[in-house]
Scaffold this active site. Sequence first.
Site: not given
Length: 218
Positions: A8-10, A142, A167
């Site tokens: 994931d990124m953020d 998502k 996260d």
Amino acid sequence: MIDAVIFDMDGTLIDSEPMWQAAEKQVFGSLGVDVRDELAARTASMTTIQAAEFWYQHAPWEGPSTSQVADQVVLRVAELIVLQGEALAGVHHALSLLRAKKLKIGLATNAPMTLIPVVFDKLDIGHYFTTYCSSDNEMAGKPSPDVYLTAAKEMGVLPERCLAVEDSVTGMKAAQAANMRTLVVPQKSQFNNVKFDKADMKLESLLALTESHLALNE
């Protein structure tokens, strides 16, 4: 056996959630929307257009469309990433370890596609990734598994041979729906959330990632 790791990124690679919150308050606030923290928390796992539609339903404005406003938010987030963005603890360690293990590395995010190269450039990590995918290009973001399935397909790896790093509970559910193993690195305030007990592994930070975490089914 794990052949690929999809991040994931953020909130996983970069602590961008405060930037999203600031951008939303600035942009939506300029339209007369009272962006209260308790409501803003509900938009954290949404796509940008979903968040814009949420705030429009909460406090309709005149003038720009929700799509135009969403674009303004993304532009402001990009500016804040360039100014303030930093890799979360252990990101470079984890990526170096995965490269040394010759594992494919991908990205699957609800964030807009346009922000991915901004983050990659700011953190100097783009060279690690085989592919990157955004829910921008999917029917649903998502917790739908779509973006994870697309990333696995682009890398030529079966979903069950992928490890997803997340996260959030929303992201974890998306990866599990894609039939992937999950490693969660929650925010400190959420670390003891019982919902994360459904993950295969949980770490306080990516600094704690070792080869043993990648030895699933070996």
